[in-house]
Design a protein around this motif. Sequence first.
Motif, PDB file in Angstrom:
ATOM      1  N   HIS A   1     -48.842   3.648 -28.115  1.00 39.07           N
ATOM      2  CA  HIS A   1     -49.801   3.072 -29.062  1.00 39.07           C
ATOM      3  C   HIS A   1     -49.098   2.798 -30.391  1.00 39.07           C
ATOM      4  O   HIS A   1     -49.494   3.265 -31.441  1.00 39.07           O
ATOM      5  N   TYR A   2     -48.021   2.025 -30.291  1.00 39.09           N
ATOM      6  CA  TYR A   2     -47.231   1.662 -31.463  1.00 39.09           C
ATOM      7  C   TYR A   2     -46.732   0.240 -31.259  1.00 39.09           C
ATOM      8  O   TYR A   2     -46.143  -0.086 -30.230  1.00 39.09           O
ATOM      9  N   ASP A   3     -46.992  -0.621 -32.233  1.00 41.72           N
ATOM     10  CA  ASP A   3     -46.564  -2.014 -32.174  1.00 41.72           C
ATOM     11  C   ASP A   3     -45.633  -2.267 -33.354  1.00 41.72           C
ATOM     12  O   ASP A   3     -46.084  -2.557 -34.471  1.00 41.72           O
ATOM     13  N   PRO A   4     -44.311  -2.134 -33.159  1.00 39.45           N
ATOM     14  CA  PRO A   4     -43.387  -2.298 -34.287  1.00 39.45           C
ATOM     15  C   PRO A   4     -43.445  -3.688 -34.901  1.00 39.45           C
ATOM     16  O   PRO A   4     -43.276  -3.835 -36.117  1.00 39.45           O
ATOM     17  N   GLU A   5     -43.682  -4.707 -34.070  1.00 43.77           N
ATOM     18  CA  GLU A   5     -43.754  -6.064 -34.602  1.00 43.77           C
ATOM     19  C   GLU A   5     -44.952  -6.227 -35.528  1.00 43.77           C
ATOM     20  O   GLU A   5     -44.862  -6.872 -36.586  1.00 43.77           O
ATOM     21  N   ALA A   6     -46.092  -5.642 -35.162  1.00 42.16           N
ATOM     22  CA  ALA A   6     -47.286  -5.765 -36.003  1.00 42.16           C
ATOM     23  C   ALA A   6     -47.101  -5.032 -37.329  1.00 42.16           C
ATOM     24  O   ALA A   6     -47.489  -5.531 -38.392  1.00 42.16           O
ATOM     25  N   GLU A   7     -46.487  -3.838 -37.279  1.00 40.62           N
ATOM     26  CA  GLU A   7     -46.263  -3.099 -38.520  1.00 40.62           C
ATOM     27  C   GLU A   7     -45.337  -3.880 -39.457  1.00 40.62           C
ATOM     28  O   GLU A   7     -45.591  -3.983 -40.670  1.00 40.62           O
TER      29      GLU A   7
ATOM     30  N   ASP B   1     -50.736   6.315 -43.788  1.00 35.05           N
ATOM     31  CA  ASP B   1     -50.568   7.117 -42.573  1.00 35.05           C
ATOM     32  C   ASP B   1     -51.068   6.413 -41.320  1.00 35.05           C
ATOM     33  O   ASP B   1     -51.039   6.994 -40.233  1.00 35.05           O
ATOM     34  N   ASP B   2     -51.510   5.163 -41.428  1.00 32.78           N
ATOM     35  CA  ASP B   2     -51.832   4.380 -40.235  1.00 32.78           C
ATOM     36  C   ASP B   2     -50.565   3.833 -39.568  1.00 32.78           C
ATOM     37  O   ASP B   2     -50.622   3.395 -38.414  1.00 32.78           O
ATOM     38  N   PHE B   3     -49.442   3.830 -40.279  1.00 37.03           N
ATOM     39  CA  PHE B   3     -48.188   3.318 -39.718  1.00 37.03           C
ATOM     40  C   PHE B   3     -47.508   4.409 -38.899  1.00 37.03           C
ATOM     41  O   PHE B   3     -47.419   5.566 -39.329  1.00 37.03           O
TER      42      PHE B   3
ATOM     43  N   ALA C   1     -44.560   3.475 -43.303  1.00 35.90           N
ATOM     44  CA  ALA C   1     -45.582   4.163 -44.099  1.00 35.90           C
ATOM     45  C   ALA C   1     -45.112   4.343 -45.537  1.00 35.90           C
ATOM     46  O   ALA C   1     -45.881   4.167 -46.492  1.00 35.90           O
ATOM     47  N   TRP C   2     -43.849   4.697 -45.687  1.00 33.73           N
ATOM     48  CA  TRP C   2     -43.268   4.871 -47.026  1.00 33.73           C
ATOM     49  C   TRP C   2     -43.292   3.557 -47.801  1.00 33.73           C
ATOM     50  O   TRP C   2     -43.719   3.511 -48.956  1.00 33.73           O
ATOM     51  N   LEU C   3     -42.863   2.469 -47.164  1.00 37.88           N
ATOM     52  CA  LEU C   3     -42.838   1.169 -47.836  1.00 37.88           C
ATOM     53  C   LEU C   3     -44.238   0.730 -48.224  1.00 37.88           C
ATOM     54  O   LEU C   3     -44.465   0.261 -49.354  1.00 37.88           O
ATOM     55  N   PHE C   4     -45.197   0.887 -47.322  1.00 39.25           N
ATOM     56  CA  PHE C   4     -46.569   0.456 -47.636  1.00 39.25           C
ATOM     57  C   PHE C   4     -47.136   1.280 -48.791  1.00 39.25           C
ATOM     58  O   PHE C   4     -47.819   0.750 -49.670  1.00 39.25           O
ATOM     59  N   GLY C   5     -46.859   2.562 -48.796  1.00 36.98           N
ATOM     60  CA  GLY C   5     -47.327   3.401 -49.890  1.00 36.98           C
ATOM     61  C   GLY C   5     -46.755   2.963 -51.227  1.00 36.98           C
ATOM     62  O   GLY C   5     -47.470   2.935 -52.247  1.00 36.98           O
ATOM     63  N   GLU C   6     -45.468   2.608 -51.254  1.00 39.87           N
ATOM     64  CA  GLU C   6     -44.857   2.137 -52.500  1.00 39.87           C
ATOM     65  C   GLU C   6     -45.425   0.788 -52.920  1.00 39.87           C
ATOM     66  O   GLU C   6     -45.627   0.530 -54.115  1.00 39.87           O
ATOM     67  N   LEU C   7     -45.709  -0.087 -51.973  1.00 33.38           N
ATOM     68  CA  LEU C   7     -46.334  -1.368 -52.308  1.00 33.38           C
ATOM     69  C   LEU C   7     -47.709  -1.161 -52.933  1.00 33.38           C
ATOM     70  O   LEU C   7     -48.080  -1.850 -53.895  1.00 33.38           O
TER      71      LEU C   7
ATOM     72  N   VAL D   1     -52.523  -2.919 -36.308  1.00 33.12           N
ATOM     73  CA  VAL D   1     -51.945  -1.624 -36.657  1.00 33.12           C
ATOM     74  C   VAL D   1     -53.036  -0.551 -36.735  1.00 33.12           C
ATOM     75  O   VAL D   1     -52.858   0.577 -36.262  1.00 33.12           O
ATOM     76  N   ALA D   2     -54.176  -0.899 -37.333  1.00 31.82           N
ATOM     77  CA  ALA D   2     -55.278   0.057 -37.458  1.00 31.82           C
ATOM     78  C   ALA D   2     -55.800   0.477 -36.091  1.00 31.82           C
ATOM     79  O   ALA D   2     -56.149   1.647 -35.880  1.00 31.82           O
ATOM     80  N   ASP D   3     -55.856  -0.456 -35.150  1.00 34.83           N
ATOM     81  CA  ASP D   3     -56.337  -0.140 -33.806  1.00 34.83           C
ATOM     82  C   ASP D   3     -55.409   0.861 -33.124  1.00 34.83           C
ATOM     83  O   ASP D   3     -55.859   1.841 -32.508  1.00 34.83           O
ATOM     84  N   HIS D   4     -54.104   0.639 -33.232  1.00 36.02           N
ATOM     85  CA  HIS D   4     -53.153   1.580 -32.633  1.00 36.02           C
ATOM     86  C   HIS D   4     -53.239   2.943 -33.310  1.00 36.02           C
ATOM     87  O   HIS D   4     -53.151   3.982 -32.642  1.00 36.02           O
ATOM     88  N   ALA D   5     -53.408   2.950 -34.627  1.00 36.59           N
ATOM     89  CA  ALA D   5     -53.518   4.225 -35.343  1.00 36.59           C
ATOM     90  C   ALA D   5     -54.753   4.997 -34.894  1.00 36.59           C
ATOM     91  O   ALA D   5     -54.705   6.227 -34.738  1.00 36.59           O
TER      92      ALA D   5
END
Length: 465
Positions: A12-18, A42-44, A50-56, A120-124
């Motif tokens: 349940h992880y889609d690297p391309e979508a993230e 934490d959905d990533f 997750a780190w990059l999205f948090g900084e953004l 991404v939310a669906d996989h999370a």
Amino acid sequence: MEKPDHTPAHRHYDPEAEAAVLGSVLLHPPALPAVRLILRPDDFYDPRNAWLFGELCRMEDDRAPIDLVATYGRLIESGGAGRYFDLGTPDGKKPVISWLTTVFDTVPTGVNAEFHARTVADHAARRRLMHTLTELLRDTADRVAPVAAQIEEAERRILALGDRLAGTREPVWLRDELKAAVARVDQRARAGEGDPGRPVRTGIGGVDEVIGGWRRGVFYVLAARPSVGKSAFALGALLSTDRPSLLISLEMTAAELADRALAWRAEIPLDRITAGEVGADRKADHRLARDPIDPGEVARLFDAGDRPTPVLIDERPAHTPASIASTARRAVARHGVGVVVVDYRQLVKHDRAESQNLAVGRTAKALKYLARELNVAVVCLAQMNREIENRPKDQQKPRLSDLRDSGETEQDADVVLFLSPGETNLNTNVQDVTLSVAKQRNGPRRDVELEYHRAYTKFFDRTPT
């Protein structure tokens, strides 16, 4: 930051979508507010993402410009890069630049950011569901709590997952909400009693005028001494509407309640129904009723015809607060129930050994929370203290302190109603009853004069003499 258990989550992880979400934001920063309504860091699945999205998100909060160069600088300044990249060599920062450039080049445009975010939310959500189910299985095997409490906790946690998946609502302007409120009032006025957001009427005009019917999210306590008509009042209120309701009856069986419903609806004395004096060969015996009714209507009532009453009855006698909550959740989810009646409070069981006062107080808090959680009206019937009968006649008007076994109930209840008996006409078996609104957070407190027709277990507004 709390992270879900990733152990079996690779499916349940889609690297391309993230990467597409992050690349879309870097290409088109105005997409970030909409993405933040869908995703949290934490959905990533990939901790670097997750780190990059948090900084953004923090860059947006700081009103800092978001582009490739500025983002790289923020990542280095944050000090988090060392957790994911080896920065100890002269070329240590090059992997950060290379990785960030790869993310930036993932998509050609940022217009599909919300679509990728939902993926991404669906996989999370699936990973969290797996994690929650694994924990629930472990707790069940360990037997760390009573099974009823475990079932309640399981339902709560599963529902919490659904609430998170539903997303977060954006802040709204009050002026827009006022317009929507006016539109809802108009819609409900035109829709009538069938509108699910409208309060459920009790069927007694004087009572509805004071309390406005049973309102969603409100916890009611209806108290009286034994045999004054608590159960009859509650059942009659549920029979007065075509809205689905749940009656958790700890005192009477479903068969007894069905007899009462027949007497109430057809206005045929209950004792004749229970004695078998009104049956298939006596459907025209409506002359016994208070007002003449159509014999065909009586036939439909006795033959369970085409006018089913949407009252769901649970007659199990050993309910706990946890099992009541579980039953109510299922009834709301499956049948759209808007009112839950518990008859009555002192018969609710408890898993732990504690005093009656503490147990009753715990029940009240659980029912109050249930009304808020499910957005339904919860009506709890209760007995009053016997001491009220020992007071002088002119001091027997019920007070909040007359609620039996717990002072917490009067605090937790939004509305407290008392039924007080008056004189009985022995010829007609009609008793005067006063309904006192002793507490109401958002309404008046006053008395309503009623007539209790005991033969039909039915209340009416008292006719002026």
